[in-house]
Design an enzyme around this catalytic site. Structure first.
Site, PDB file in Angstrom:
ATOM      1  N   ASP A  84      -3.231  -4.418  -7.362  1.00 23.97           N
ATOM      2  CA  ASP A  84      -2.397  -4.633  -6.170  1.00 23.97           C
ATOM      3  C   ASP A  84      -1.146  -5.452  -6.484  1.00 23.97           C
ATOM      4  O   ASP A  84      -0.108  -5.298  -5.837  1.00 23.97           O
ATOM      5  CB  ASP A  84      -3.197  -5.386  -5.102  1.00 23.97           C
ATOM      6  CG  ASP A  84      -3.945  -4.458  -4.167  1.00 23.97           C
ATOM      7  OD1 ASP A  84      -4.161  -3.295  -4.536  1.00 23.97           O
ATOM      8  OD2 ASP A  84      -4.313  -4.907  -3.072  1.00 23.97           O
ATOM      9  N   ASN A 139     -12.951   1.536  -4.493  1.00 25.34           N
ATOM     10  CA  ASN A 139     -12.409   0.301  -3.936  1.00 25.34           C
ATOM     11  C   ASN A 139     -13.590  -0.525  -3.446  1.00 25.34           C
ATOM     12  O   ASN A 139     -14.161  -0.241  -2.389  1.00 25.34           O
ATOM     13  CB  ASN A 139     -11.440   0.617  -2.801  1.00 25.34           C
ATOM     14  CG  ASN A 139     -10.811  -0.628  -2.194  1.00 25.34           C
ATOM     15  OD1 ASN A 139     -11.141  -1.755  -2.561  1.00 25.34           O
ATOM     16  ND2 ASN A 139      -9.912  -0.433  -1.248  1.00 25.34           N
ATOM     17  N   GLY A 180      -4.440  -6.399   7.447  1.00 28.41           N
ATOM     18  CA  GLY A 180      -3.629  -7.205   6.550  1.00 28.41           C
ATOM     19  C   GLY A 180      -2.195  -6.708   6.627  1.00 28.41           C
ATOM     20  O   GLY A 180      -1.958  -5.518   6.807  1.00 28.41           O
ATOM     21  N   ILE A 210       1.637  -2.613   7.605  1.00 30.08           N
ATOM     22  CA  ILE A 210       1.061  -3.330   8.742  1.00 30.08           C
ATOM     23  C   ILE A 210      -0.276  -2.704   9.107  1.00 30.08           C
ATOM     24  O   ILE A 210      -0.347  -1.647   9.736  1.00 30.08           O
ATOM     25  CB  ILE A 210       2.001  -3.300   9.969  1.00 30.08           C
ATOM     26  CG1 ILE A 210       3.429  -3.694   9.571  1.00 30.08           C
ATOM     27  CG2 ILE A 210       1.476  -4.235  11.060  1.00 30.08           C
ATOM     28  CD1 ILE A 210       4.442  -3.523  10.681  1.00 30.08           C
ATOM     29  N   ASP A 231      -7.682  -5.545  16.949  1.00 30.24           N
ATOM     30  CA  ASP A 231      -7.158  -4.183  17.057  1.00 30.24           C
ATOM     31  C   ASP A 231      -5.943  -4.192  17.982  1.00 30.24           C
ATOM     32  O   ASP A 231      -6.044  -4.559  19.151  1.00 30.24           O
ATOM     33  CB  ASP A 231      -8.247  -3.250  17.600  1.00 30.24           C
ATOM     34  CG  ASP A 231      -7.876  -1.781  17.499  1.00 30.24           C
ATOM     35  OD1 ASP A 231      -6.727  -1.438  17.839  1.00 30.24           O
ATOM     36  OD2 ASP A 231      -8.733  -0.967  17.097  1.00 30.24           O
ATOM     37  N   GLU A 286      -2.399   5.318  -1.055  1.00 24.61           N
ATOM     38  CA  GLU A 286      -2.695   4.512  -2.237  1.00 24.61           C
ATOM     39  C   GLU A 286      -3.586   5.257  -3.220  1.00 24.61           C
ATOM     40  O   GLU A 286      -3.440   5.113  -4.440  1.00 24.61           O
ATOM     41  CB  GLU A 286      -3.348   3.200  -1.805  1.00 24.61           C
ATOM     42  CG  GLU A 286      -2.427   2.307  -0.994  1.00 24.61           C
ATOM     43  CD  GLU A 286      -3.135   1.123  -0.379  1.00 24.61           C
ATOM     44  OE1 GLU A 286      -3.104   0.048  -0.996  1.00 24.61           O
ATOM     45  OE2 GLU A 286      -3.709   1.276   0.713  1.00 24.61           O
TER      46      GLU A 286
END
Length: 421
Positions: A148, A7, A212, A209, A283, A387
């Protein structure tokens, strides 16, 4: 069979090595600060101390070369040579309308990905650089692209088209594409398994969540709507992205503060959302902590985020009909009990009965949890996303010639005997 997942971001390269035969992750890590300077790799192997090495990586090729040397290193590595890798799966953020499923990469595929990079100018270029570098460094190994956007290519026209001049779509590809597709795919398949029903019989709202944020309306096992649009900026409130706003605001603020198009785009993508409201934090743990201490803007950020989450649950429930489940996933979705509670409390009238004790106890990224009461007509689950497992399964199936597309392919994690490792 060892599968490498890559990635490549603008200044980072994440990787994972998965032993398909043993169904275990054998190593993972990240090269950070690629291009920008002071780059380093953090390499993790189960049962060992983490390994960190500082080394300059002026481009993605240097970063991937560092990954290869690290995973094959005599002391910290897990492979004797790169030849032990059977294939490499690459995350590609945007596949446009051309790619509706994962595909083996050849020159034609790579050129097609380049053709749509204008749709994701922040994300696709580093994805492409990573593919080119990995193919050059590992030319004898098959490479596969996982998109995606692919999961959302089942959306109907009335959901993906914007009410703007139609030739914008015809000439420039302006439409809703959606993102986080592999995450929405994984957790929706797992939710169907937990419900004890075939995915094609389930109506589910998935809520990814993290920094992004995107939500997906899944009807009969396929995506029929999602919150992110042409770009990942649309939709829910995010860590630094605004999500939905009045489209006239950018032009208004460009005039008021003499901002360029590039500057206003940067504000909406990097200085808005939770950061924009609080002025300090992205955060959610920091936001929750300071809200509890009386910080009004932190409390406001939580209220806005939860309100938008609740609105999308209602909107998507109206769109897909009888709802079976809502799923929370990704960092905040999996760990943010307070945010989940604010988002789903008071929804008993639509069949969601929160169990506060269960919700408070669902604060781990290692376990799937039901956070509604046993008799709740609509179930709400917290499901850690995976993922990389989707990447791996797609790659293995493409190598074996058994992959068709994500709708027809039978994933291992959608079976009753699946055990999360």
């Amino acid at each position: 069979m060892i599968i490498m997942a890559l990635n490549c971001g603008s200044s980072s390269v994440k990787y994972q090595l998965f032993d398909w035969d043993k169904k275990v992750v054998v190593a993972k890590g990240m090269v950070e600060r690629v291009i920008v300077g002071d780059s380093y790799i953090v390499h993790e192997v189960p049962g060992r101390d983490n390994y960190k090495l500082e080394q300059d990586c002026p481009d993605h090729r240097a970063a991937i070369d560092l990954v290869i040397r690290t995973v094959t290193d005599r002391e910290c590595g897990v492979l004797q040579s790169v030849a032990e890798i059977s294939a490499v799966g690459h995350r590609v953020v945007h596949g446009g309308e051309k790619f509706t499923c994962s595909v083996r990469i050849d020159d034609d595929v790579l050129n097609a990905v380049k053709d749509v990079q204008h749709l994701a100018p922040l994300h696709n270029p580093p994805n492409i650089e990573g593919i080119e570098a990995a193919r050059a460094l590992m030319p004898a190994i098959p490479h596969v692209a996982i998109f995606d956007t692919a999961f959302h290519q089942t959306m109907p026209e009335h959901a993906f088209l914007y009410p703007v001049p139609y030739d914008w779509y015809e000439n420039h590809g302006v439409r809703r594409y959606g993102f986080h597709g592999t995450s929405h795919l994984y957790v929706s398949k797992r939710a169907a398994m937990l419900l004890g029903k075939p995915a094609e019989q389930c109506n589910i709202i998935t809520m990814h969540i993290g920094n992004g944020v995107s939500h997906c309306a899944i009807k009969g096992g396929v995506s029929v709507d999602t919150t992110m649009g042409l770009t990942p900026l649309e939709g829910a409130v995010m860590g630094t992205r605004s999500g939905d706003i009045d489209p006239a605001i950018p032009a208004f603020m460009m005039q008021k503060e003499n901002l360029s198009a590039k500057e206003i785009d940067s504000v909406l993508n990097k200085k808005s959302g939770i950061l924009g409201i609080t002025g300090r934090y992205t955060d959610r743990r920091d936001v929750i902590e300071h809200a509890a201490k009386g910080d009004h803007r932190c409390q406001l950020a939580l209220d806005i985020e939860a309100y938008r989450l609740k609105k999308y649950i209602g909107a998507y429930m109206a769109a897909i009909g009888k709802l079976d489940a809502v799923v929370f996933t990704a960092g905040v979705g999996e760990m943010g009990a307070a945010i989940r509670e604010k988002a789903i409390e008071g929804l008993e009238h639509i069949g969601i009965h929160l169990d506060r004790e269960r919700n408070a106890g669902a604060m781990t990224r290692k376990r799937e949890s039901l956070i509604t009461t046993d008799d709740s007509p609509v179930k709400v689950y917290v499901i850690p996303t995976d993922e990389e497992l989707v990447f791996t399964e797609d790659v293995v199936a493409i190598l074996n010639g058994t992959y068709t597309d994500h709708m027809q392919f039978e994933y291992s994690f959608a079976k009753p005997d699946f055990v999360r490792t």
